[in-house]
Design a protein around this motif. Structure first.
Motif, PDB file in Angstrom:
ATOM      1  N   THR A 121      -8.743  -4.653  13.212  1.00  0.00           N
ATOM      2  CA  THR A 121      -8.999  -5.992  14.115  1.00  0.00           C
ATOM      3  C   THR A 121      -7.643  -7.050  13.744  1.00  0.00           C
ATOM      4  N   CYS A 122      -7.311  -6.812  12.530  1.00  0.00           N
ATOM      5  CA  CYS A 122      -6.333  -7.950  12.275  1.00  0.00           C
ATOM      6  C   CYS A 122      -5.389  -7.335  11.484  1.00  0.00           C
ATOM      7  N   LEU A 123      -4.155  -7.976  11.362  1.00  0.00           N
ATOM      8  CA  LEU A 123      -3.175  -7.463  10.454  1.00  0.00           C
ATOM      9  C   LEU A 123      -3.540  -7.740   8.972  1.00  0.00           C
ATOM     10  N   THR A 124      -4.160  -8.694   8.688  1.00  0.00           N
ATOM     11  CA  THR A 124      -4.589  -9.020   7.355  1.00  0.00           C
ATOM     12  C   THR A 124      -5.527  -7.638   7.011  1.00  0.00           C
ATOM     13  N   LEU A 125      -5.978  -7.123   7.683  1.00  0.00           N
ATOM     14  CA  LEU A 125      -6.853  -5.674   7.263  1.00  0.00           C
ATOM     15  C   LEU A 125      -5.857  -4.425   7.125  1.00  0.00           C
ATOM     16  N   HIS A 126      -4.709  -4.679   7.571  1.00  0.00           N
ATOM     17  CA  HIS A 126      -3.810  -3.696   7.327  1.00  0.00           C
ATOM     18  C   HIS A 126      -3.429  -3.110   5.788  1.00  0.00           C
ATOM     19  N   PRO A 127      -3.709  -1.909   5.446  1.00  0.00           N
ATOM     20  CA  PRO A 127      -3.357  -1.730   4.086  1.00  0.00           C
ATOM     21  C   PRO A 127      -1.918  -1.926   3.510  1.00  0.00           C
ATOM     22  N   GLY A 128      -1.177  -1.949   4.324  1.00  0.00           N
ATOM     23  CA  GLY A 128       0.308  -2.655   3.829  1.00  0.00           C
ATOM     24  C   GLY A 128       0.082  -4.099   3.647  1.00  0.00           C
ATOM     25  N   PHE A 129      -0.603  -4.777   4.141  1.00  0.00           N
ATOM     26  CA  PHE A 129      -0.719  -6.398   3.951  1.00  0.00           C
ATOM     27  C   PHE A 129      -1.018  -6.574   2.673  1.00  0.00           C
ATOM     28  N   GLU A 130      -2.028  -6.100   2.092  1.00  0.00           N
ATOM     29  CA  GLU A 130      -2.383  -6.509   0.847  1.00  0.00           C
ATOM     30  C   GLU A 130      -1.380  -6.101  -0.326  1.00  0.00           C
ATOM     31  N   ALA A 131      -0.758  -4.900   0.155  1.00  0.00           N
ATOM     32  CA  ALA A 131       0.074  -3.959  -1.028  1.00  0.00           C
ATOM     33  C   ALA A 131       1.394  -5.017  -1.068  1.00  0.00           C
ATOM     34  N   SER A 132       1.804  -5.435   0.194  1.00  0.00           N
ATOM     35  CA  SER A 132       3.120  -6.105   0.130  1.00  0.00           C
ATOM     36  C   SER A 132       3.251  -7.628   0.003  1.00  0.00           C
ATOM     37  N   CYS A 133       2.116  -8.090   0.628  1.00  0.00           N
ATOM     38  CA  CYS A 133       2.023  -9.517   0.681  1.00  0.00           C
ATOM     39  C   CYS A 133       1.123 -10.387  -0.222  1.00  0.00           C
ATOM     40  N   LEU A 134       0.427  -9.853  -0.667  1.00  0.00           N
ATOM     41  CA  LEU A 134      -0.907 -10.254  -1.490  1.00  0.00           C
ATOM     42  C   LEU A 134      -0.751  -9.828  -3.067  1.00  0.00           C
ATOM     43  N   ASN A 135      -0.139  -8.838  -3.340  1.00  0.00           N
ATOM     44  CA  ASN A 135       0.123  -8.131  -4.739  1.00  0.00           C
ATOM     45  C   ASN A 135       1.028  -9.072  -5.469  1.00  0.00           C
ATOM     46  N   PRO A 136       0.486  -9.819  -6.504  1.00  0.00           N
ATOM     47  CA  PRO A 136       1.364 -10.672  -7.287  1.00  0.00           C
ATOM     48  C   PRO A 136       2.409  -9.746  -7.838  1.00  0.00           C
ATOM     49  N   PHE A 137       2.365  -8.638  -8.503  1.00  0.00           N
ATOM     50  CA  PHE A 137       3.402  -7.915  -8.980  1.00  0.00           C
ATOM     51  C   PHE A 137       4.520  -7.743  -8.004  1.00  0.00           C
ATOM     52  N   VAL A 138       4.105  -7.064  -6.725  1.00  0.00           N
ATOM     53  CA  VAL A 138       5.208  -7.090  -5.678  1.00  0.00           C
ATOM     54  C   VAL A 138       5.900  -8.382  -5.486  1.00  0.00           C
ATOM     55  N   LEU A 139       5.184  -9.314  -5.438  1.00  0.00           N
ATOM     56  CA  LEU A 139       5.696 -10.585  -5.103  1.00  0.00           C
ATOM     57  C   LEU A 139       6.766 -11.048  -6.152  1.00  0.00           C
ATOM     58  N   GLN A 140       6.257 -10.741  -7.290  1.00  0.00           N
ATOM     59  CA  GLN A 140       7.442 -11.117  -8.498  1.00  0.00           C
ATOM     60  C   GLN A 140       8.636 -10.710  -8.583  1.00  0.00           C
ATOM     61  N   ILE A 141       8.651  -9.378  -8.065  1.00  0.00           N
ATOM     62  CA  ILE A 141       9.846  -8.784  -7.986  1.00  0.00           C
ATOM     63  C   ILE A 141      10.732  -9.409  -6.593  1.00  0.00           C
TER      64      ILE A 141
END
Length: 215
Positions: A121-141
């Motif tokens: 029902t929301c983009l924030t529930l998309h599996p890719g959202f947490e992986a690419s926008c909330l994961n601190p390791f991904v964000l560090q890179i």
């Protein structure tokens, strides 16, 4: 290094300017003043970068006027969430930020294009959202890539994460926008990022237009 000599020559009533090197090798010849009819084509055109900046400024200002008109008509959205369709938005201080992910095709299409489809029902529930926008390791890179091109942000670690997460979700939705082209991020998305990388007592800036005069 050869020394250049600048001189003039008069032949058959015609005057020429020329540049010669010290060994008498002619490297450039000027204009015949007797046959000169005015400015050369494109001689006084603004540099390409200036023309590009003017075009960019016009495009951004046009987009800004269009959005500002929309905001004037939708001031009722400020401070409440009756407009929210996903159930995860929070009240925002401006109309431009008071939008739901389901109202913006660029964001909602990310959910609609899931394969296989999921009941989200929301983009924030998309599996890719947490992986690419909330994961601190991904964000560090992602932040290291940003820092290499633009230099470090003078900001706290949580603010660096938030800024990078905003860039990530915009890139995910729109691809490459280009310099000074900005898009407001849905309230639900901004709220999820702020919760993930919260700072006690932090006052958030919200959406801001680019300052084109600084470019």
């Amino acid at each position: 290094v050869k020394n250049a000599l600048i001189g003039s020559d008069t032949t058959a009533g015609k005057s020429h300017l020329f540049v010669m090197e010290s060994d008498s090798e002619e490297v450039a010849v000027g204009v015949d003043v007797n046959s000169y009819d005015g400015p050369l084509p494109y001689n006084y055109e603004p540099p390409r970068r200036e023309r590009g900046q003017a075009e960019l400024r016009g495009r951004v200002n046009g987009q800004r006027r269009e959005i500002e008109l929309w905001c004037e008509e939708n001031r009722w959205r400020i401070g409440q969430v009756s407009w929210c369709l996903c159930g995860r938005c929070e009240a925002m201080p401006s109309a431009v930020e008071s939008v739901c992910c389901r109202e913006v095709d660029a964001y909602w299409s990310l959910v609609q294009n899931l394969d296989p489809p999921e009941d989200i029902t929301c983009l924030t529930l998309h599996p890719g959202f947490e992986a690419s926008c909330l994961n601190p390791f991904v964000l560090q890179i992602a932040y290291m890539n940003f820092r290499q091109e633009h230099g470090p942000l003078q900001a706290s670690r949580p603010e660096q994460f938030r800024y990078t997460a905003y860039r990530q979700v915009v890139r995910w939705a729109y691809g490459i926008l280009g310099r000074n082209i900005r898009k407001a991020i849905p309230s639900c998305v901004v709220s999820a990022i702020r919760r993930q990388f919260a700072e006690e007592g932090q006052t958030y800036k919200g959406f801001q237009w680019p300052r084109l005069e600084d470019d």
